[in-house]
Design a protein around this motif. Structure first.
Motif, PDB file in Angstrom:
ATOM      1  N   PHE A   1       0.821  -1.207   0.000  1.00 33.73           N
ATOM      2  CA  PHE A   1       0.000   0.000   0.000  1.00 33.73           C
ATOM      3  C   PHE A   1       0.859   1.263   0.000  1.00 33.73           C
ATOM      4  O   PHE A   1       0.492   2.283  -0.572  1.00 33.73           O
ATOM      5  CB  PHE A   1      -0.915   0.022   1.222  1.00 33.73           C
ATOM      6  CG  PHE A   1      -2.010  -1.003   1.196  1.00 33.73           C
ATOM      7  CD1 PHE A   1      -2.306  -1.719   0.041  1.00 33.73           C
ATOM      8  CD2 PHE A   1      -2.759  -1.265   2.329  1.00 33.73           C
ATOM      9  CE1 PHE A   1      -3.323  -2.666   0.015  1.00 33.73           C
ATOM     10  CE2 PHE A   1      -3.784  -2.210   2.315  1.00 33.73           C
ATOM     11  CZ  PHE A   1      -4.062  -2.908   1.166  1.00 33.73           C
ATOM     12  N   ALA A   2       1.966   1.202   0.718  1.00 32.64           N
ATOM     13  CA  ALA A   2       2.870   2.350   0.860  1.00 32.64           C
ATOM     14  C   ALA A   2       4.243   1.789   1.221  1.00 32.64           C
ATOM     15  O   ALA A   2       4.358   0.601   1.539  1.00 32.64           O
ATOM     16  CB  ALA A   2       2.350   3.293   1.948  1.00 32.64           C
ATOM     17  N   PRO A   3       5.286   2.607   1.177  1.00 35.99           N
ATOM     18  CA  PRO A   3       6.611   2.075   1.490  1.00 35.99           C
ATOM     19  C   PRO A   3       6.686   1.401   2.862  1.00 35.99           C
ATOM     20  O   PRO A   3       7.467   0.463   3.041  1.00 35.99           O
ATOM     21  CB  PRO A   3       7.505   3.321   1.437  1.00 35.99           C
ATOM     22  CG  PRO A   3       6.825   4.220   0.470  1.00 35.99           C
ATOM     23  CD  PRO A   3       5.362   4.002   0.685  1.00 35.99           C
TER      24      PRO A   3
ATOM     25  N   ASP B   1       3.922   0.050   4.522  1.00 36.05           N
ATOM     26  CA  ASP B   1       2.625  -0.579   4.793  1.00 36.05           C
ATOM     27  C   ASP B   1       2.354  -1.653   3.751  1.00 36.05           C
ATOM     28  O   ASP B   1       2.363  -1.373   2.549  1.00 36.05           O
ATOM     29  CB  ASP B   1       1.542   0.512   4.746  1.00 36.05           C
ATOM     30  CG  ASP B   1       0.184   0.014   5.188  1.00 36.05           C
ATOM     31  OD1 ASP B   1       0.048  -1.180   5.495  1.00 36.05           O
ATOM     32  OD2 ASP B   1      -0.743   0.842   5.221  1.00 36.05           O
TER      33      ASP B   1
END
Lengths: 89, 132
Positions: free
Chosen positions: B36-38, B40
């Motif tokens: 989802f994100a760097p 996460d």
């Protein structure tokens, strides 16, 4: 439609983002810590021209990022994931 | 109409370096790793996950719903997206789908391309209705 480039998700319409205000900068001439805090939180430059702003990609990665935007032309010059506490640009 | 079902997986929030290793690891075909994100990641289908990050948070996650799409369904979903879907695979794309925050995992396998549409569970009804 204005578009922003999220550093994580890519180019997206502006309605996927929430505006987080100007990237706060405190002038060096202010040395008192309490006064610097007040300036950091409450004083805005409201620049007509290129300014640095915080944007939140609420519809995507849900991360804050920093954008350099010309407030006259609405052209976005740069986006990055720099933290608000960093000194950037 | 899409049948969005609860996705039971593992959510990991950790330092990007730790998740890079997780992302690059070789998984069985039944495991899906969604970055989802760097910092996460959401992992579907993994029995056990080992993570090296000292401050990593690893929790069971059932707050997302989703369904695998056929090519026709993906084409229909794409009509409700303002931004172009990337050509490369595998890739996770995130943003408004029919005005609802959603994510699409685009991947390819030996049997062809597969796409997983997912969104946060509270948006399930809204997304389903808008894509109907």
């Amino acid at each position: 439609m204005l578009w922003l480039t999220c550093p994580i998700c890519g180019r997206r319409p502006i309605d996927e983002f929430s505006f987080g205000g100007e990237f706060p900068t405190v002038p060096d001439r202010i040395t008192d810590p309490a006064t610097r805090d007040v300036d950091y939180v409450w004083m805005f430059d409201n620049i007509a021209g290129v300014t640095t702003e915080r944007w939140f990609h609420h519809a995507g990665c849900r991360r804050w990022h920093t954008a350099r935007r010309d407030t006259i032309t609405d052209a976005v010059l740069h986006t990055g994931i720099e933290d608000a506490t960093d000194t950037v640009l | 109409m899409l049948a969005l079902e609860t996705l039971h997986g593992t959510r990991i929030v950790a330092a990007p370096e730790a998740l890079d290793a997780l992302d690059a690891a070789t998984w069985s075909t039944s495991v899906t790793v969604l970055r989802f994100a760097p910092d996460d990641v959401f992992v579907l289908g993994a029995e056990t996950i080992s993570i090296s990050g000292e401050y990593a948070i690893v929790e069971a996650e059932s707050g997302f719903v989703g369904c695998w799409l056929t090519d026709e369904q993906l084409a229909h979903v794409a009509e409700h997206i303002d931004w172009p879907l990337p050509v490369e695979r595998p890739v996770l794309v995130q943003g408004f789908v029919a005005g609802v925050p959603a994510k699409i995992w685009l991947t390819s396998s030996a049997t062809g391309e597969r796409s997983l549409l997912l969104c946060a569970a509270p948006y399930a009804c809204e997304l389903t209705e808008r894509l109907a």
